[in-house]
Design a protein around this motif. Sequence first.
Motif, PDB file in Angstrom:
ATOM      1  N   THR A  92      20.273 -30.991 -18.246  1.00  0.00           N
ATOM      2  CA  THR A  92      21.524 -30.438 -18.752  1.00  0.00           C
ATOM      3  C   THR A  92      22.618 -30.720 -17.723  1.00  0.00           C
ATOM      4  OG1 THR A  92      20.197 -28.635 -19.621  1.00  0.00           O
ATOM      5  CG2 THR A  92      22.587 -28.349 -19.661  1.00  0.00           C
ATOM      6  N   PHE A  93      23.774 -31.182 -18.194  1.00  0.00           N
ATOM      7  CA  PHE A  93      24.873 -31.430 -17.268  1.00  0.00           C
ATOM      8  C   PHE A  93      25.909 -30.325 -17.341  1.00  0.00           C
ATOM      9  CE2 PHE A  93      23.255 -35.760 -17.387  1.00  0.00           C
ATOM     10  CZ  PHE A  93      23.382 -36.131 -16.060  1.00  0.00           C
ATOM     11  N   GLN A  94      26.301 -29.878 -16.159  1.00  0.00           N
ATOM     12  CA  GLN A  94      27.511 -29.075 -16.068  1.00  0.00           C
ATOM     13  C   GLN A  94      28.560 -29.994 -15.480  1.00  0.00           C
ATOM     14  OE1 GLN A  94      26.806 -25.592 -13.738  1.00  0.00           O
ATOM     15  NE2 GLN A  94      26.225 -24.411 -15.528  1.00  0.00           N
ATOM     16  N   GLU A  95      29.822 -29.756 -15.863  1.00  0.00           N
ATOM     17  CA  GLU A  95      30.833 -30.679 -15.364  1.00  0.00           C
ATOM     18  C   GLU A  95      31.985 -29.965 -14.678  1.00  0.00           C
ATOM     19  OE1 GLU A  95      31.983 -34.056 -17.835  1.00  0.00           O
ATOM     20  OE2 GLU A  95      30.532 -33.329 -19.304  1.00  0.00           O
ATOM     21  N   SER A  96      32.501 -30.613 -13.664  1.00  0.00           N
ATOM     22  CA  SER A  96      33.762 -30.196 -13.059  1.00  0.00           C
ATOM     23  C   SER A  96      34.729 -31.352 -13.241  1.00  0.00           C
ATOM     24  CB  SER A  96      33.584 -29.935 -11.571  1.00  0.00           C
ATOM     25  OG  SER A  96      33.212 -28.618 -11.350  1.00  0.00           O
ATOM     26  N   GLU A  97      35.985 -31.033 -13.489  1.00  0.00           N
ATOM     27  CA  GLU A  97      36.944 -32.106 -13.731  1.00  0.00           C
ATOM     28  C   GLU A  97      37.934 -32.217 -12.578  1.00  0.00           C
ATOM     29  OE1 GLU A  97      38.529 -31.960 -17.684  1.00  0.00           O
ATOM     30  OE2 GLU A  97      36.539 -32.560 -18.395  1.00  0.00           O
ATOM     31  N   ASP A  98      37.574 -31.662 -11.443  1.00  0.00           N
ATOM     32  CA  ASP A  98      38.525 -31.633 -10.333  1.00  0.00           C
ATOM     33  C   ASP A  98      37.899 -32.180  -9.057  1.00  0.00           C
ATOM     34  OD1 ASP A  98      36.717 -29.610 -10.222  1.00  0.00           O
ATOM     35  OD2 ASP A  98      38.128 -28.060  -9.595  1.00  0.00           O
ATOM     36  N   SER A  99      37.271 -33.330  -9.185  1.00  0.00           N
ATOM     37  CA  SER A  99      36.689 -33.963  -8.000  1.00  0.00           C
ATOM     38  C   SER A  99      37.719 -34.028  -6.882  1.00  0.00           C
ATOM     39  CB  SER A  99      36.245 -35.380  -8.348  1.00  0.00           C
ATOM     40  OG  SER A  99      35.948 -36.086  -7.165  1.00  0.00           O
ATOM     41  N   ALA A 100      37.313 -33.608  -5.696  1.00  0.00           N
ATOM     42  CA  ALA A 100      38.200 -33.665  -4.538  1.00  0.00           C
ATOM     43  C   ALA A 100      37.334 -33.721  -3.292  1.00  0.00           C
ATOM     44  CB  ALA A 100      39.124 -32.458  -4.488  1.00  0.00           C
ATOM     45  N   ASN A 101      37.709 -34.602  -2.378  1.00  0.00           N
ATOM     46  CA  ASN A 101      36.949 -34.729  -1.141  1.00  0.00           C
ATOM     47  C   ASN A 101      36.929 -33.407  -0.384  1.00  0.00           C
ATOM     48  OD1 ASN A 101      37.096 -37.327  -2.044  1.00  0.00           O
ATOM     49  ND2 ASN A 101      38.509 -38.037  -0.460  1.00  0.00           N
ATOM     50  N   ALA A 102      38.048 -32.685  -0.446  1.00  0.00           N
ATOM     51  CA  ALA A 102      38.140 -31.422   0.287  1.00  0.00           C
ATOM     52  C   ALA A 102      37.137 -30.401  -0.261  1.00  0.00           C
ATOM     53  CB  ALA A 102      39.556 -30.866   0.212  1.00  0.00           C
ATOM     54  N   THR A 103      36.888 -30.436  -1.572  1.00  0.00           N
ATOM     55  CA  THR A 103      35.945 -29.490  -2.164  1.00  0.00           C
ATOM     56  C   THR A 103      34.532 -29.790  -1.686  1.00  0.00           C
ATOM     57  OG1 THR A 103      37.380 -29.461  -4.087  1.00  0.00           O
ATOM     58  CG2 THR A 103      35.231 -28.425  -4.329  1.00  0.00           C
ATOM     59  N   ILE A 104      34.190 -31.070  -1.596  1.00  0.00           N
ATOM     60  CA  ILE A 104      32.869 -31.439  -1.082  1.00  0.00           C
ATOM     61  C   ILE A 104      32.704 -30.891   0.327  1.00  0.00           C
ATOM     62  CG2 ILE A 104      31.373 -33.368  -0.427  1.00  0.00           C
ATOM     63  CD1 ILE A 104      32.696 -35.031  -2.588  1.00  0.00           C
ATOM     64  N   VAL A 108      29.929 -28.041   1.477  1.00  0.00           N
ATOM     65  CA  VAL A 108      28.906 -28.332   2.478  1.00  0.00           C
ATOM     66  C   VAL A 108      29.049 -27.400   3.682  1.00  0.00           C
ATOM     67  CG1 VAL A 108      28.001 -30.087   4.045  1.00  0.00           C
ATOM     68  CG2 VAL A 108      28.690 -30.716   1.733  1.00  0.00           C
ATOM     69  N   GLU A 109      30.294 -27.180   4.112  1.00  0.00           N
ATOM     70  CA  GLU A 109      30.502 -26.312   5.273  1.00  0.00           C
ATOM     71  C   GLU A 109      30.083 -24.883   4.987  1.00  0.00           C
ATOM     72  OE1 GLU A 109      34.077 -26.299   7.378  1.00  0.00           O
ATOM     73  OE2 GLU A 109      33.970 -28.409   7.931  1.00  0.00           O
ATOM     74  N   ALA A 110      30.310 -24.437   3.761  1.00  0.00           N
ATOM     75  CA  ALA A 110      29.967 -23.057   3.418  1.00  0.00           C
ATOM     76  C   ALA A 110      28.490 -22.931   3.077  1.00  0.00           C
ATOM     77  CB  ALA A 110      30.827 -22.591   2.250  1.00  0.00           C
ATOM     78  N   GLY A 111      27.777 -24.048   2.990  1.00  0.00           N
ATOM     79  CA  GLY A 111      26.372 -23.994   2.612  1.00  0.00           C
ATOM     80  C   GLY A 111      26.183 -23.604   1.156  1.00  0.00           C
ATOM     81  N   GLN A 112      27.203 -23.814   0.339  1.00  0.00           N
ATOM     82  CA  GLN A 112      27.139 -23.462  -1.088  1.00  0.00           C
ATOM     83  C   GLN A 112      27.413 -24.717  -1.908  1.00  0.00           C
ATOM     84  OE1 GLN A 112      26.582 -20.401  -2.429  1.00  0.00           O
ATOM     85  NE2 GLN A 112      26.302 -19.447  -0.431  1.00  0.00           N
ATOM     86  N   VAL A 113      26.472 -25.624  -1.908  1.00  0.00           N
ATOM     87  CA  VAL A 113      26.718 -26.884  -2.598  1.00  0.00           C
ATOM     88  C   VAL A 113      26.384 -26.727  -4.078  1.00  0.00           C
ATOM     89  CG1 VAL A 113      26.124 -29.315  -2.745  1.00  0.00           C
ATOM     90  CG2 VAL A 113      26.275 -28.205  -0.522  1.00  0.00           C
ATOM     91  N   THR A 114      27.402 -26.813  -4.920  1.00  0.00           N
ATOM     92  CA  THR A 114      27.169 -26.668  -6.358  1.00  0.00           C
ATOM     93  C   THR A 114      27.407 -27.979  -7.094  1.00  0.00           C
ATOM     94  OG1 THR A 114      29.441 -25.956  -6.677  1.00  0.00           O
ATOM     95  CG2 THR A 114      27.808 -24.236  -6.360  1.00  0.00           C
ATOM     96  N   TRP A 115      27.990 -28.961  -6.435  1.00  0.00           N
ATOM     97  CA  TRP A 115      28.162 -30.268  -7.067  1.00  0.00           C
ATOM     98  C   TRP A 115      26.991 -31.158  -6.655  1.00  0.00           C
ATOM     99  CZ3 TRP A 115      34.048 -31.661  -6.071  1.00  0.00           C
ATOM    100  CH2 TRP A 115      34.851 -30.825  -6.859  1.00  0.00           C
ATOM    101  N   ASP A 116      26.367 -31.817  -7.625  1.00  0.00           N
ATOM    102  CA  ASP A 116      25.229 -32.671  -7.312  1.00  0.00           C
ATOM    103  C   ASP A 116      25.622 -34.144  -7.244  1.00  0.00           C
ATOM    104  OD1 ASP A 116      23.416 -30.466  -7.350  1.00  0.00           O
ATOM    105  OD2 ASP A 116      23.605 -30.459  -9.528  1.00  0.00           O
ATOM    106  N   ILE A 117      26.458 -34.554  -8.189  1.00  0.00           N
ATOM    107  CA  ILE A 117      26.924 -35.942  -8.209  1.00  0.00           C
ATOM    108  C   ILE A 117      28.438 -35.892  -8.315  1.00  0.00           C
ATOM    109  CG2 ILE A 117      26.893 -38.125  -9.475  1.00  0.00           C
ATOM    110  CD1 ILE A 117      24.263 -36.683 -10.810  1.00  0.00           C
ATOM    111  N   VAL A 118      29.118 -36.571  -7.413  1.00  0.00           N
ATOM    112  CA  VAL A 118      30.569 -36.532  -7.438  1.00  0.00           C
ATOM    113  C   VAL A 118      31.107 -37.953  -7.517  1.00  0.00           C
ATOM    114  CG1 VAL A 118      32.631 -35.585  -6.364  1.00  0.00           C
ATOM    115  CG2 VAL A 118      30.424 -34.513  -5.930  1.00  0.00           C
ATOM    116  N   ASP A 119      32.040 -38.157  -8.436  1.00  0.00           N
ATOM    117  CA  ASP A 119      32.773 -39.411  -8.542  1.00  0.00           C
ATOM    118  C   ASP A 119      33.979 -39.307  -7.607  1.00  0.00           C
ATOM    119  OD1 ASP A 119      33.380 -41.752 -10.933  1.00  0.00           O
ATOM    120  OD2 ASP A 119      35.076 -41.057  -9.746  1.00  0.00           O
ATOM    121  N   VAL A 120      34.019 -40.186  -6.582  1.00  0.00           N
ATOM    122  CA  VAL A 120      35.112 -40.115  -5.601  1.00  0.00           C
ATOM    123  C   VAL A 120      35.846 -41.450  -5.539  1.00  0.00           C
ATOM    124  CG1 VAL A 120      33.909 -38.399  -4.194  1.00  0.00           C
ATOM    125  CG2 VAL A 120      33.633 -40.833  -3.672  1.00  0.00           C
TER     126      VAL A 120
END
Lengths: 375, 300
Positions: A92-104, A108-120
Amino acid sequence: MTSWRRLFPLVAAGALLVTACGGGASPPPSAAAPESAAPASVEPSAPPAADICTNPPKAEGQTLTFASYGGAYQEAQRKGWLEPYSALTGVTFQESEDSANATIKAQVEAGQVTWDIVDVGNDFGLEAHADILEPLDYTKIPKDEILDGFAGAYRVADITYGVVLGYNTEKMAGQVPQGWADFFDTTKFPGKRGFWDYSTGGIFEFALLADGVAPADLYPLDLVRAAAKLDTIKDDIVFWGSGAESQDLIGKGEVAMTMIWNGRAYSAKHIDNNPVEIQWNQQIVTSDYFVVPKGTPNKDVAMDFIGWASCKENNAAPSKYIPYGPTNKLATADPSKVAELSVSNINDTTAYFDDTWIVDNAQLIEDAYQEWKTR
Amino acid sequence: MHLFRRATSRSGRRRRGDPIVNRWALLAAPPIAFLVAFFLVPLIVVSLRSVTDVPRPTDDLLANYGRFFASAANLRVLGNTFWVAALSTVVCLALGYPYAYLMNIVRPRVAGLLLIAVLLPFWSSLLVRTYAWQVILRDTGIINTFLLDGRVIEEPIPLIRTTLGVMLGMSQILLPFMVLPIYAVMRRIDPEYSRAAANLGAPPFAAFRRVFLPLSLPGVLAGSLLVFVLALGFYITPALLGSPKDTMISQFIASAVQQRLDWGIGSTMAVILMGLTLAVLFIASRLIRLRDVFGSLEES
């Protein structure tokens, strides 16, 4: 004053609380050394790539979060990749439409990674970002079939596109601009000019191309020369911040010419029915990339998906819906879009970004840009 | 906010040390906890980050501050930020004072309508309104198309991508913050004072200038401070309606955080902006009594 004084103990207590909690909540993010980049660490049991292409591993009940840039672009990715892959594997895919390097970086810094595949974009996913990205698993991705230079340790290109010169035919008085030299000639071609307000998006490159620099000699960028060239049309420049804005500016004729992504120029012409054309001369061919944020719990399934989407059988699927081309050399783009693809219009004037140089010199480029722009 | 506080304190039941008041004060605990968790904590994190998140080879705690002040563009944009904020304050005051005065002298029902009119901007998003200004002001926008079609002008007049555009967009958004405090103070001015001045032979303008205007000054100062401080943080409006010369520091912060992932310098810019804002408030507090401005009734 009294109310301040009364509040002070509370504030102080709060501050103490903060420091107390803060100490435990955020471990130093980059403490772990970047995994010695060995994407090809051979797992003997890994399935051959060909298998992934036609029969990707089942992952019933798994959820992957896919982040991209929204709009018609993400819709093409959804129809071309996500939906078929769901049908094949049960993911099942969940989607985010706001890819941003800053969000990645934040995840990662917060240890709360919710994006699995990101188009950058092309300015991300290099060695400089090694501590926030997973190395890609090239036992699953057909690296040899990907366009040369478009598969790195932490990123693999998923679509190709062109940064091009778009023009509004009604503002050209019957002439056709031949390249960036004409873009900078506001006497021959009166009217405003659009540029993306992003220092590493191509503005300096196009100024240098206009000034006669050969595509192969662009890097290292001569920022002083580029700024001087940009000065010649500074008062006529309109800066845009998003693809939608560029599409609107050129479509309505608010600018006569603009730097634009070829998919947006396509939409301006074919969806909005505005008098917009592309001059493919001196385009910059570039790419969006898949990356996997470091620490995602769904790393393996994410790699399976990236492997599958990179196969020659599947890689060109989004081109049915948007004129963005495949990155797999053996994939065939949709016939209806072939003529509109950046890669179909490569000629000896075509330029390419030097992503490594750009990322390593991002600060320099940004400083030169802001210095020029706010001067 | 202060309006509401005034409204309750006007009932005259607030006495310091009264146990009932203290128990009611507990009601403030949730908002205070909220502010601490979501405002104070991030503020501290950002401040720390500006000294700890420095470029790798150096361990100089002030490295980011050095980098900031070494760039001419940064200083220019910092200057712009304060210039644009000051200009918006002046524009809002020029528009807001007469408006509040009008609200004060008309019948209550009309005043209500005027109040609704000034509050209208709060009902739609800042972004939507800014895009609306774009549609109105740009070369192919409503005004220019109208004038071009009417053969009034040959070339589009530059409205967008000018300081004028920024002022239009910002003052529309900020005007309520000027009008409301001024109006609140004006309402408390006893009309008898002006009448007394007239009785004693002052012409209308002199009565206004020597009696009404000084009495309304606390509102003017409150509104001006609010507008100025809010304007310092503007981002979208100058980006969409201004020229590069109207660039404000928030745009640089966004670029540092989003584009370059350089959160150290982004935090540094934020701390510098906050420090300068506090400095403005401090200077203001030397010149005027902030208490008079924001909570004049606490003492009365």
